[in-house]
Design an enzyme around this catalytic site. Structure first.
Site, PDB file in Angstrom:
ATOM      1  N   ASP A 166       0.874  -1.160   0.000  1.00 53.84           N
ATOM      2  CA  ASP A 166       0.000   0.000   0.000  1.00 53.84           C
ATOM      3  C   ASP A 166       0.920   1.221   0.000  1.00 53.84           C
ATOM      4  O   ASP A 166       2.033   1.152   0.544  1.00 53.84           O
ATOM      5  CB  ASP A 166      -0.864  -0.040   1.271  1.00 53.84           C
ATOM      6  CG  ASP A 166      -1.726   1.198   1.409  1.00 53.84           C
ATOM      7  OD1 ASP A 166      -2.377   1.579   0.420  1.00 53.84           O
ATOM      8  OD2 ASP A 166      -1.745   1.779   2.506  1.00 53.84           O
ATOM      9  N   ASP A 216       0.164   4.987   0.686  1.00 57.77           N
ATOM     10  CA  ASP A 216       0.054   6.030   1.713  1.00 57.77           C
ATOM     11  C   ASP A 216       0.197   5.409   3.103  1.00 57.77           C
ATOM     12  O   ASP A 216      -0.539   4.492   3.465  1.00 57.77           O
ATOM     13  CB  ASP A 216      -1.295   6.756   1.580  1.00 57.77           C
ATOM     14  CG  ASP A 216      -1.263   8.131   2.225  1.00 57.77           C
ATOM     15  OD1 ASP A 216      -0.181   8.742   2.306  1.00 57.77           O
ATOM     16  OD2 ASP A 216      -2.340   8.589   2.668  1.00 57.77           O
ATOM     17  N   LYS A 275      -8.742  -2.515  -3.938  1.00 62.27           N
ATOM     18  CA  LYS A 275      -8.737  -3.145  -2.610  1.00 62.27           C
ATOM     19  C   LYS A 275     -10.109  -3.016  -1.992  1.00 62.27           C
ATOM     20  O   LYS A 275     -10.712  -1.952  -2.125  1.00 62.27           O
ATOM     21  CB  LYS A 275      -7.743  -2.423  -1.694  1.00 62.27           C
ATOM     22  CG  LYS A 275      -6.306  -2.766  -1.901  1.00 62.27           C
ATOM     23  CD  LYS A 275      -5.451  -2.084  -0.843  1.00 62.27           C
ATOM     24  CE  LYS A 275      -5.498  -0.567  -0.962  1.00 62.27           C
ATOM     25  NZ  LYS A 275      -4.771   0.143   0.078  1.00 62.27           N
ATOM     26  N   ASP A 320      -0.799  -0.138   6.106  1.00 60.16           N
ATOM     27  CA  ASP A 320      -0.881   0.527   7.412  1.00 60.16           C
ATOM     28  C   ASP A 320      -2.296   0.458   7.990  1.00 60.16           C
ATOM     29  O   ASP A 320      -2.559   1.047   9.032  1.00 60.16           O
ATOM     30  CB  ASP A 320      -0.424   1.987   7.300  1.00 60.16           C
ATOM     31  CG  ASP A 320      -1.402   2.848   6.522  1.00 60.16           C
ATOM     32  OD1 ASP A 320      -2.032   2.326   5.570  1.00 60.16           O
ATOM     33  OD2 ASP A 320      -1.554   4.033   6.860  1.00 60.16           O
TER      34      ASP A 320
END
Lengths: 314, 314
Positions: B34, B36, B231, B256
């Site tokens: 991922d 960010d 996603k 995250d």
């Protein structure tokens, strides 16, 4: 027209109105009429309706006209009724979902909070909030706005917004969506929907995306479910009970849709009657697949009186 | 930084990465990152990342960078990577949800139907459809349009639209909503969503209504659920398996967020690793309320190599 005997023998619990005096008028004090498909179709009044309404009034019946359309206020709808020749209908008998939103805010004493409303919607909601003296922002005033989305940009919202009312808005835009998102997600504003109709009848030429779109947009960025004030919410019936002291067992919901109008009646402990003058055919009503059964059905509300509708009164 | 022993003793199934060579690098051929909160935060690269990525490449690892943002194409994202000094990342390693939509259409041989796509979304989707030679209408071209809503008015739609792709669109309007509604409700077009994110990070100053709004609008007027290609859809993993013959048990999802990234990994039979460099704190990860457990967690991906990240390679 099918005879009532044939019809009722096809599906045990579905009865075509045959003795309206005894079956209906003796049992009911208040009629709630859905408008489209019952009173009019699109922009045309259904034959005989003014005379039937006059007879109901002469018989001492109360009546209310319900529409999930929030783009007009009661006063705005009054003009539509007048334009169709239904001048006897006062604004107080018209329950638009814009009025329903205002009635809910009034019942819950929103004004006492000192907060204001953010509107996604059209002038009908603004006019209804003006009448109950609740301050608002948004609505038509935000139709041409864009938030600052450049580097570091943000949309500043008024922290005094205590509720977001979402109604049909043909000028919905990202500014309004983001404004509502911030009010609900970051300032705990209530999320109120006038209705959830997937499609609506802006013009007769086709179906149009309804307020389900505007509400869906706000559901999608907040993860929250709205409080719905229009059909099929029970709030309107609560309002009638509180305001007029009406006995819900003597209220009859009259509509042309099984899954909204009739369900609204049965879910709320009202009598219910389906008319075949709108979107539901007798075949669909009587089919084994249909599990929603009104107390009675009729071709039109003109059948509330035994004889063919004749303009005796009016 | 908390020691791995302390952390793993707090919650039995949550293990902080302590021997990355044995625990991770020996077990994994492909990393899906991922972006960010893993590679960058907003517009700033996280310290040490270029060196870590270079070490992974030197160790023969494959990697892909995933973002649910559909406003850019792969090529558009490549520019962002370049601008942050990640010039070693080729466009082929970038999985934007705009690319995911195109990959889905390619996998399902949409082009062979001779149909076109209606886009709610921005230039990223257009650029990806251009690359696979699938014709489209809508998108930025419809940003300033209004349908004819006067008496008898209608919006005429192209009957050759076979799919509606809905991505984030800061110029969403009623024209686009109505166009999509008609394609889906009346012409049986497929309803494809790039992603369902409620909020997105258009700017660092606040959260912004995400593609959940645009998709919610179309759900609300069609009553249909979209096929989601970004996603947490499994489609991307299917694509990697088909295109590169990858063994999913040797793929590790790194993110995250517990409820999107880690869940995406565990739901798809991948290894999963949570980094604390984004929105999830160690406290939240280890709290008894959290039921989503990655195979491992680490402060940043720099911990994939035992020593502190030093620019030996690159």
């Amino acid at each position: 027209m099918t005879s009532s005997k044939t019809a009722s023998s096809l599906a045990a619990n579905v009865i075509k109105l045959s003795d309206p005096e005894k079956e209906l008028l003796d049992q009911v004090d208040v009629f709630i009429f859905d408008c489209d498909g019952v009173i009019w179709r699109g922009d045309s009044l259904i034959d005989g309706i003014p005379e039937t309404l006059a007879k109901l009034r002469a018989a001492g019946k109360k009546m209310f006209f319900v529409t999930n359309n929030s783009t007009k206020s009661r006063a705005g709808y009054k003009k539509k009724f007048d334009g169709l020749g239904l001048n006897d209908v006062p604004a107080e008998e018209i329950f638009s979902s814009s009025f329903a939103a205002a009635a809910y805010l009034e019942q819950t004493k929103f004004k006492d909070t000192g907060k204001k409303v953010y509107i996604i919607g059209e002038v009908g909601i603004c006019e209804e909030l003006d009448l109950i003296d609740v301050p608002y922002i948004g609505g038509p005033a935000d139709s041409n706005k864009q938030p600052d989305m450049g580097s570091g940009g943000m949309l500043e919202v008024d922290e005094d917004v205590g509720a977001v009312v979402v109604g049909f808005d043909r000028n919905v835009n990202y500014y309004k969506i983001q404004y509502a998102q911030l009010c609900i997600n970051e300032h705990d504003a209530q999320f109120i929907a006038t209705n959830l109709d997937a499609v609506t009848h802006l013009t007769d030429a086709q179906e149009w995306a309804g307020n389900g779109s505007m509400v869906g947009a706000i559901k999608g960025c907040t993860g929250q479910e709205p409080l719905v004030v229009g059909k099929p919410s029970p709030l309107m019936i609560d309002y009638l009970e509180n305001k007029y002291g009406m006995d819900r067992s003597r209220i009859c919901m009259v509509g042309d849709r099984l899954d909204t109008d009739v369900l609204f009646g049965t879910d709320n402990g009202l009598k219910s009657l389906l008319v075949l003058s709108g979107v539901t055919s007798e075949e669909k009503l009587l089919s084994p697949e249909n599990s929603i059964t009104p107390d009675f059905y009729a071709d039109t509300i003109n059948d509330f009186f035994a004889a063919a509708p004749a303009p005796k009164e009016a």
